[in-house]
Write an enzyme that holds these catalytic residues in place. Structure first.
Site, PDB file in Angstrom:
ATOM      1  N   GLU A   1       0.823  -1.206   0.000  1.00 30.12           N
ATOM      2  CA  GLU A   1       0.000   0.000   0.000  1.00 30.12           C
ATOM      3  C   GLU A   1       0.858   1.257   0.000  1.00 30.12           C
ATOM      4  O   GLU A   1       1.736   1.405   0.855  1.00 30.12           O
ATOM      5  CB  GLU A   1      -0.896   0.046   1.239  1.00 30.12           C
ATOM      6  CG  GLU A   1      -1.831  -1.113   1.422  1.00 30.12           C
ATOM      7  CD  GLU A   1      -2.543  -1.028   2.760  1.00 30.12           C
ATOM      8  OE1 GLU A   1      -3.757  -0.820   2.764  1.00 30.12           O
ATOM      9  OE2 GLU A   1      -1.880  -1.171   3.812  1.00 30.12           O
ATOM     10  N   CYS A   2       0.634   2.139  -0.934  1.00 29.64           N
ATOM     11  CA  CYS A   2       1.214   3.474  -0.966  1.00 29.64           C
ATOM     12  C   CYS A   2       2.737   3.432  -0.800  1.00 29.64           C
ATOM     13  O   CYS A   2       3.453   3.107  -1.742  1.00 29.64           O
ATOM     14  CB  CYS A   2       0.556   4.361   0.088  1.00 29.64           C
ATOM     15  SG  CYS A   2       0.723   6.124  -0.270  1.00 29.64           S
ATOM     16  N   GLY A   3       3.283   3.719   0.384  1.00 30.46           N
ATOM     17  CA  GLY A   3       4.728   3.650   0.574  1.00 30.46           C
ATOM     18  C   GLY A   3       5.277   2.269   0.308  1.00 30.46           C
ATOM     19  O   GLY A   3       6.383   2.120  -0.221  1.00 30.46           O
TER      20      GLY A   3
END
Length: 444
Positions: A319-321
């Site tokens: 997720e994301c990072g």
């Protein structure tokens, strides 16, 4: 059951300061305290955890139905529960996800924080407006941040005249300041003197806030709900990234996985040399990899460990990072490129403004690790980065908008992209992930 919501007139009014001060004061009084945050926030709950020494939970009425919201509040509650609002009290997405909606669903009394700096008689208009804008509401009183001592008696009189309670103030010259950065507040772990700051906040709360009266107003009726039922327990070991660079995860997600039978094992992409032994799944959560890019990219043994695991078929959520970390390259804050895991063949790069900020509903274009083609669920995004390989396995649509976009790289072993997942929005996502982990455990 005692519970109170500390909401505000808008972002930056000082509600996190008030909440942390109140939490620390309650803890110092030896009251068993729990905390919650409205909306999809990671950073404010980190401050709550520093104060109470236990998990802080999210209450999000966009992600969750009314029954689930009540269940989560009841599940995490102690002798006294403090709920921090999000943005302004009435702010939401076409009414959904607002602090007001959460307070109505959970029948929680509300205290509004007003930033009084630069205002005189206009404070009365703000009080009156919040009391009357939507009715019924559960507003029981107000706390005034940055209020000059010379105005205290005047504001108390205003509250009396408007039929509400003055529940305290913080002086205009408060020295308690929490730094900010591009995604909001600096995380609690990065403030070296946070304990001293919290002690000062608690002292200020005891001096300026009507804590006893807030505890009286917090008396609330019991909640009625049906606990969720899980179809099957899954035997799986899941590695979860957890350190300064990868710190954005919902504790509810972890607890749900554990309740479904998983053993969740934290590891550090910054410091550990390889993944935990004998794992059946990986979750790479969001955070600030761009701030630790040198250390991350120099930990080549961990990069290899994750790449080998994913390529061998270990189910992985990024997720994301965590998604940025999976790239061939990702940029730091200065735009310099750093080596990533190398599962996503592209580059994650910095942009000058928030990208795709807010809630979306995403719909699968193909069968994948979490769901089947055509199935939808809500997500949230909050990032300044973009990618040359955002993925095209889901279609994202913001509620109330007509323009859609493609996102997420997904197949039967991998789900990764900028959106953040909240498993309680649809517990089948967690069940499907663990089922894939269990299949890997059995079949390799």
């Amino acid at each position: 059951m005692k519970r109170i919501m500390i909401a505000g007139t808008g972002s930056g009014c000082g509600k996190t300061t008030v909440v942390c001060a109140l939490l620390q004061a309650l803890v110092d009084r030896k009251i068993k305290t729990s905390s919650f945050k409205c909306g999809p926030d990671y950073i404010d709950p980190m401050f709550h955890r520093k104060v109470i020494g236990a998990e802080s939970y999210n209450l999000d009425s966009f992600f969750c139905n009314e029954n689930t919201l009540k269940y989560l509040l009841n599940k995490g509650s102690q002798e006294m529960s403090v709920i921090e609002g999000v943005m302004g009290f009435y702010d939401g997405l076409n009414g959904r996800g607002s602090s007001y909606e959460v307070s109505q669903i959970t029948n929680t009394p509300v205290v509004i924080v007003i930033n009084s700096r630069g205002m005189s008689e206009s404070v009365g208009a703000v009080i009156k407006g919040f009391l009357e804008y939507q009715q019924p509401n559960n507003i029981v009183g107000f706390i005034f941040n940055r209020l000059a001592e010379s105005r205290v008696q005047f504001v108390k009189k205003l509250c009396d005249e408007l039929g509400t309670e003055f529940l305290g103030h913080f002086p205009a010259d408060s020295e308690i300041v929490v730094e900010s950065r591009h995604l909001g507040l600096v995380t609690a772990d990065e403030i070296t003197d946070i304990k001293k700051r919290l002690e000062k906040l608690a002292f200020a709360a005891e001096k300026y806030i009507r804590i006893d009266r807030i505890c009286e107003l917090a008396e609330s009726p019991e909640l009625s709900f049906a606990p969720p039922a899980f179809v099957k327990k899954h035997n799986a070991r899941v590695a979860l990234s957890k350190d300064e660079a990868f710190c954005f995860f919902y504790p509810e997600n972890v607890q749900l996985l554990e309740e479904m039978g998983a053993e969740v094992i934290p590891f550090s992409p910054l410091r550990d040399k390889k993944l935990p032994e004998n794992i059946d799944g990986i979750i790479l959560c969001g955070g600030y990899p761009e701030l630790y890019a040198d250390t991350i990219s120099e930990n080549t043994s961990m990069l290899k460990s994750i790449k080998d695991a994913v390529e061998s078929g270990v189910p992985c959520i990024g997720e994301c990072g965590g998604f940025m970390y999976l790239h061939d390259e990702f940029e730091d804050m200065d735009g310099s490129a750093h080596k990533g895991v190398g599962v996503i063949h592209g580059r994650a790069f910095r942009t000058p403004r928030l990208k795709n900020f807010g809630y979306s509903i995403i719909t699968a274009e193909r069968d994948n690790l979490l769901c089947k083609k055509g199935e939808s669920f809500p997500v949230h995004e909050f990032h300044y980065f973009d990618s040359t390989c955002c993925g095209d396995d889901f279609i994202a649509l913001k509620p109330g908008k007509s323009e859609s976009r493609k996102c997420v790289n997904a197949d039967m072993k991998l789900w990764t992209g900028f959106p953040h997942l909240y498993f309680y929005s649809r517990p089948e996502l967690a069940e499907n992930f663990l089922a894939a982990c269990e299949r890997f455990r059995k079949n390799g």
